[in-house]
Every structure is written in structure tokens, then in C-alpha cells.
Design a protein around this motif. Structure first.
Motif, PDB file in Angstrom:
ATOM      1  N   LEU A 199      22.261  -4.212 -47.850  1.00 60.30           N
ATOM      2  CA  LEU A 199      21.064  -3.460 -47.468  1.00 60.30           C
ATOM      3  C   LEU A 199      20.407  -2.937 -48.738  1.00 60.30           C
ATOM      4  O   LEU A 199      21.058  -2.250 -49.529  1.00 60.30           O
ATOM      5  CB  LEU A 199      21.432  -2.280 -46.555  1.00 60.30           C
ATOM      6  N   GLY A 200      19.124  -3.278 -48.929  1.00 60.27           N
ATOM      7  CA  GLY A 200      18.372  -2.750 -50.069  1.00 60.27           C
ATOM      8  C   GLY A 200      17.469  -1.618 -49.592  1.00 60.27           C
ATOM      9  O   GLY A 200      16.674  -1.816 -48.664  1.00 60.27           O
ATOM     10  N   PHE A 201      17.582  -0.446 -50.225  1.00 60.15           N
ATOM     11  CA  PHE A 201      16.792   0.711 -49.798  1.00 60.15           C
ATOM     12  C   PHE A 201      15.355   0.582 -50.291  1.00 60.15           C
ATOM     13  O   PHE A 201      15.108   0.270 -51.457  1.00 60.15           O
ATOM     14  CB  PHE A 201      17.422   2.007 -50.314  1.00 60.15           C
ATOM     15  N   SER A 202      14.441   0.843 -49.371  1.00 57.52           N
ATOM     16  CA  SER A 202      13.015   0.684 -49.632  1.00 57.52           C
ATOM     17  C   SER A 202      12.391   1.995 -50.091  1.00 57.52           C
ATOM     18  O   SER A 202      12.754   3.067 -49.625  1.00 57.52           O
ATOM     19  CB  SER A 202      12.324   0.213 -48.345  1.00 57.52           C
ATOM     20  N   LEU A 203      11.425   1.890 -50.983  1.00 51.80           N
ATOM     21  CA  LEU A 203      10.654   3.058 -51.418  1.00 51.80           C
ATOM     22  C   LEU A 203       9.218   2.996 -50.933  1.00 51.80           C
ATOM     23  O   LEU A 203       8.360   3.763 -51.381  1.00 51.80           O
ATOM     24  CB  LEU A 203      10.720   3.171 -52.947  1.00 51.80           C
ATOM     25  N   TYR A 204       8.936   2.072 -50.025  1.00 55.26           N
ATOM     26  CA  TYR A 204       7.607   1.983 -49.440  1.00 55.26           C
ATOM     27  C   TYR A 204       7.435   3.234 -48.567  1.00 55.26           C
ATOM     28  O   TYR A 204       8.278   3.505 -47.693  1.00 55.26           O
ATOM     29  CB  TYR A 204       7.523   0.708 -48.603  1.00 55.26           C
ATOM     30  N   PRO A 205       6.397   4.017 -48.778  1.00 49.66           N
ATOM     31  CA  PRO A 205       6.310   5.326 -48.116  1.00 49.66           C
ATOM     32  C   PRO A 205       6.424   5.293 -46.599  1.00 49.66           C
ATOM     33  O   PRO A 205       6.977   6.225 -46.009  1.00 49.66           O
ATOM     34  CB  PRO A 205       4.951   5.851 -48.589  1.00 49.66           C
ATOM     35  N   HIS A 206       5.950   4.214 -45.947  1.00 52.11           N
ATOM     36  CA  HIS A 206       6.095   4.166 -44.486  1.00 52.11           C
ATOM     37  C   HIS A 206       7.558   4.081 -44.065  1.00 52.11           C
ATOM     38  O   HIS A 206       7.875   4.305 -42.888  1.00 52.11           O
ATOM     39  CB  HIS A 206       5.315   2.978 -43.906  1.00 52.11           C
ATOM     40  N   HIS A 207       8.441   3.743 -45.005  1.00 52.38           N
ATOM     41  CA  HIS A 207       9.879   3.658 -44.676  1.00 52.38           C
ATOM     42  C   HIS A 207      10.625   4.935 -45.059  1.00 52.38           C
ATOM     43  O   HIS A 207      11.853   4.989 -44.907  1.00 52.38           O
ATOM     44  CB  HIS A 207      10.528   2.473 -45.404  1.00 52.38           C
TER      45      HIS A 207
END
Lengths: 325, 325
Positions: A199-207
Motif C-alpha cells: 500500500l502506497g500512502f497518497s498525499l493527494y488532498p482529496h485522500h
């Protein structure tokens, strides 16, 4: 070893220099959202020009050993991925062709139903298709990672079960932390890690919980809890950084050529474009902030290193070559 | 080392077994006559299936080292080539893409004018085009051999001069021996070998003095005279064997999609199909006959070995990698 396992920037010398400034040894870059095979090849041609022009900053990587060589040479290794199976069209033979050209991750669906699996925005998820099962076997054979970031839950769990090699969710966060449609429920994450997946953690603000205002502490504590629950060896970063992109690009991601209407995806009519990134993660130079934030949660150095890239590097070594036996 | 540097058989397990029976360590196979990029990729997909299905007999080779590994493993190495630049369409970026997929030889023109150079059936030969010069530089950079077998004389001589790496005529014979349109004049052969290039002797009956009735002695004495004149290091075999092909295939080679009329090429309305092969070279099992015939001309073993494959192997080692410096 520092690796970001998902970006789609508006590529430029500036971005490549920032990758170096951020100490990135490898970046998995998206080369297709809705592109056909021929259009994907045009994207690879564009990257070949970058590799020629900026050979002091970046190089193409097809293996974990290529990443190590790039690191030793002070360059950032670029790994190709597709967010949709559109590059293989309806032709399973294109899996091996694209693997030869360097494609190492491919999502089985992107938001919508594909020929292979269901996307996370469909009302119904009937699971893997016949072609989906055949393509998983072929991806397993050649060494192309099945990425289910934008797929629906049943399809994802079935892919984890059907695949005989570990799969990945390259960019998403736990749904429990922030119940966005693209974040992943506990059973989905458990299915992926049970097979050795990542699992790669996202930094896209909607996430992110709190969106663009999410704090570094909150983000890193979410990671620490995930490490306790799922095992630290299965976790890495997939920032989803879309730096310097005009809003027309997020429209292309969401709408492609599949509808004549507008679809706002995770945005809205009031906020249709790319959301602003958190102030502690503006671009590739800010990975030190995340390492500092992870250390502040009480993680040991080896654990921080594993999440910052060591786990992806190990996963590349296991995943990018032909199946043994 | 035994290498045939041009074949276009109707590929089958039978043909692959005959390659093994004939002791062939490598065969350069044509994968495109008039095919577009996408159609060429379909041909590579077809070969990928052969490599899976007949992995005990054949394997794909991209380097001279791959040929050595195939030989050590008792398999025949298959090297891809195109007889026309149609696979790159109008896009120079496809040179590197096709090189990555294994294409190691590409003719700049096939009988007709192309975007790059003139073919040997045109009335006028204005020489290399602007794109032709650009593509030669790109082929030099990545390590794809310029093949001028079906090109016109001025274009061939210019290609030999413009290329900064050795070029090849993979399948043709000296025009002096048999004045066929496809055979090469002394100045053309001299231009190619002056740059370190190679000439592969053809066994296609239209290229042979006496046609299908050409004797082994006559063929081998022609080679011995060429060795005296051009230097043995520049000579090899490119049989042009088109085994088990229906006559519709020679029509495709000659006519492609460029005319609605019939063009008989080296044939005629009275003899439109593939001519019968000489009785001493029926298929891949007959290479021993040629080695015996060369020895009978008075050549030493090392000279026979050089022509039977050693020279092509050396040429592969020099030619298939990226340009140095």
C-alpha cells in the motif's frame, strides 16, 4: 533508498532537479490514463527524449538493480506505470510488449468498468472479467505489477486472490482515516497485504483527512497505525503528486474520452481543479518532512527507511522479473 | 558459430527443428515488409508466442552475447529485422522503441522510394532524404543496423558514407556474377565494406547465376572471388530462405498496399511465384553443403567458419549496442 511510487507531474528540468534535491532514488511515473497503445508509445518516446536530454538527472529503470545503479550514479530512476489497462487495448500480447518497453505497474481499471475489472465509481462491481483473469496470469508471468488503486472493492479482493504474485495499491489511504471513495477499506487492504502486496500512502488532498489542511502529524500517525495493523513491510509512499499540471489534466484523468458530459470525480463544480497540496508537501523537495514526521511518531530509523523507499525497493526486486519456474 | 542473416520462412516447429538440425546458432528473421508500427508489433507478439511454445528450440536475441548464450544452451537465437522502414512510419522516435523491442536491422527502402531513401526498382535515385539522414543518425545512436539490400545504388553509397557505423547488405550477390537488379555493383559493395560493413550472400534463385539450376561449386567460387576482392572479414550468408511460404506471400512482398496493379518484381507473369530452391540448398538442414563447398574452393577452416557465421557474430557485437561516447 527513497522512492515515491506514484507521480504524474508536468515533467520538466525543474521537476527532475527537485527530485534530486529531495533525494529520490526512484519515482514511478504514470504514462497513461486513457491512452491507447500507440498513444502510450508516444509517451514512452517523450520519456526517451527526457532520458537523452537530462541524462545527468534521471534514467530509465526496469529492475531493482537499475534503481541501485541510478542511486550509485546520483540519478533518479524512472519507472513506468499505467493507471488504466487502455494501453493493452483488447490484446493480451501487448502485456509482454509493454513490459519489454518498461511498463512495470498497470491498474486493471480506472474509476470505470474496464475490459478487466470494475472501477471504484461504478454502481455495481461484478468482479474480475474473463479477460481480467487471463491478463493477471500474463502480468504474473512477465513481471508486471497489478495495481488496484482506482478499482472497486470486490474486483480488488479477487485480484489479490487470483494473482500468484503480490499486487499493489500504489496510491490510496485507509478509508477508516478518511472515508473518500478512493481510499481503501480494511478488508481490501488486508487482502492485498495477505498476498505480500503493498500500500502506497497518497498525499493527494482529496485522500487526506482535512484535505489540503491535513497536518503532517495526522498523516504520519495514520501511517504508524497502519504499520501496527498491517505490518510495516507492506507500506510505502505513492504521493500522487501532479505538480505544475494545468486543470485540463485533471479533467483528462476524470473524463478521458468516455463521456461528453463533465465528471468531477473527487472534485466538485465549485472546486473542479487540482486542490492545493499541504504546506508541508509542496513538491519533491519535501520528502525530508515526511521522514521527520514519521520519526516523530516514535518509529525507529530502520522503520522510517522502510516506508520511505526500502519496502518498494524490495518489492521491485520480487516483482519486476519473469515468474520463476 | 553458424549464422544465417536473412530468412522469412512460414515459421513452424518443423522449421525451428530444421534450424537445430542445420546447426544454426542464429537466424536474422524478417518481421516486416510493408507493415505499419502496430502491425509490426503484432508480428513481435507472434514471435513471443513462438519463444514461449518452442523455448527448447529457439530464443530471442538482442545482442551478440545472447547469441553465445543460445549456442551454449543448444538453441537458435532469433534476431528481428525489417525489410522496409514502414514500421517507423513518419516518427523517428519509433527507432528507439523498436530497438527496445529487439529490431536490429532495418532496410531504408524496399524496391520503391521510401520516406528515407530510394529503392532499386525506381527509375530515379535522388539519394538519401532529409528524414533518411536523421534516421541514420538515430539508428547509429541506438545500435540498429542500416540494411540497403533492396535500395538503389546512389542511396546505398550515400548511406555508407553518412552512417558513422558499419552498414550491411544482408542478402544479395555481386552484380558482375549475375546481373539481377537486386544484385550489387562493385562500387556499391566497395562503399559498404570500406566502412566496415557486411555483404550477406543470397540463395534466392533470382539472385543466382543459372537461377534454381546454379551449382554449389559456382556459388562457392563466386564467394571465394568476393573474398579475394573485398576481404573475407566482410562476408557472410543471408540466404533469403522463404521456406513453406505460399505464393501469396511473395505477392505481399512485391505489391504490399502500394498499388492496385500486379508487380512481378524479379518474377514474371509466366513465373509469378517463389522459384524452386537449388537442390543443394532446400532448407535449414543444408548449411553443411555450403561449408563443404567453400572448403572445396581451397579456403582454410578459419575462413570457412568466418563466412558461415563468425563474421556476422563479430558484426553483431560491434553493431547492436548504443554508440559509444
Amino acid at each position: 533508498m527513497r522512492i515515491d511510487n506514484l507521480q504524474y507531474a508536468n515533467w520538466s528540468e525543474k521537476v527532475f532537479r527537485q527530485m534530486r534535491a529531495g533525494g529520490l532514488d526512484a519515482v514511478h511515473v504514470t504514462i497513461a490514463y486513457h491512452e491507447t497503445f500507440r498513444e502510450t508509445v508516444l509517451q514512452i518516446e517523450r520519456w526517451n527524449r527526457y532520458f537523452e536530454e537530462y541524462s545527468d538527472l534521471i534514467c530509465h529503470a526496469k529492475t531493482a538493480a537499475d534503481v541501485e545503479a541510478a542511486r550509485a550514479a546520483g540519478r533518479t530512476a524512472i519507472i513506468f506505470g499505467a493507471q488504466n489497462p487502455s494501453p493493452i487495448e483488447d490484446d493480451i500480447g501487448l502485456v509482454e510488449i509493454l513490459h519489454t518497453l518498461g511498463l512495470r505497474f498497470m491498474q486493471l481499471s480506472y474509476n470505470n468498468q474496464s475490459l478487466l475489472a470494475t472501477g471504484c465509481y461504478e454502481a455495481e462491481d461484478p468482479g474480475l472479467t474473463r479477460m481480467g483473469r487471463a491478463v493477471i496470469a500474463e502480468m504474473n508471468r512477465v513481471g508486471m505489477v497489478i495495481d488496484m488503486s482506482h478499482s472497486a472493492d470486490r474486483s480488488t479482493i479477487e485480484a489479490a486472490e487470483v494473482s500468484n504474485r503480490p499486487i499493489a495499491i500504489t496510491h490510496a489511504n485507509p478509508h477508516e482515516w478518511h472515508p473518500a471513495r478512493r481510499n481503501k477499506s480494511d478488508p481490501v487492504i488486508r487482502a492485498v497485504v495477505a498476498g505480500g502486496g503493498m500500500l502506497g500512502f497518497s498525499l493527494y488532498p482529496h485522500h487526506l483527512a482535512g484535505g489540503s489542511a491535513c497536518t503532517l502529524t495526522d498523516f504520519c500517525e495514520m501511517i504508524a497505525r497502519a504499520a501496527d495493523r498491517y505490518g510495516i513491510a507492506h507500506l510505502g509512499l505513492g504521493s500522487d503528486l501532479c505538480q505544475d499540471q494545468p486543470d485540463s489534466v485533471v479533467e483528462w484523468m476524470r473524463v478521458g474520452r468516455w463521456t461528453k458530459a463533465m465528471d468531477y470525480g473527487e472534485g466538485s463544480a465549485a472546486a473542479p481543479g487540482f486542490p492545493p497540496m499541504p504546506d508541508w508537501f509542496q513538491d519533491n523537495r519535501d520528502f525530508d518532512n515526511i521522514a521527520t514526521g514519521l520519526t516523530a511518531t516514535g518509529m525507529e530509523t530502520a522503520e522510517v527507511d522502510a516506508i520511505m523507499g526500502g519496502n518498494w525497493h524490495r518489492f521491485y526486486a520480487e516483482s519486476f522479473g519473469p515468474a520463476s519456474g
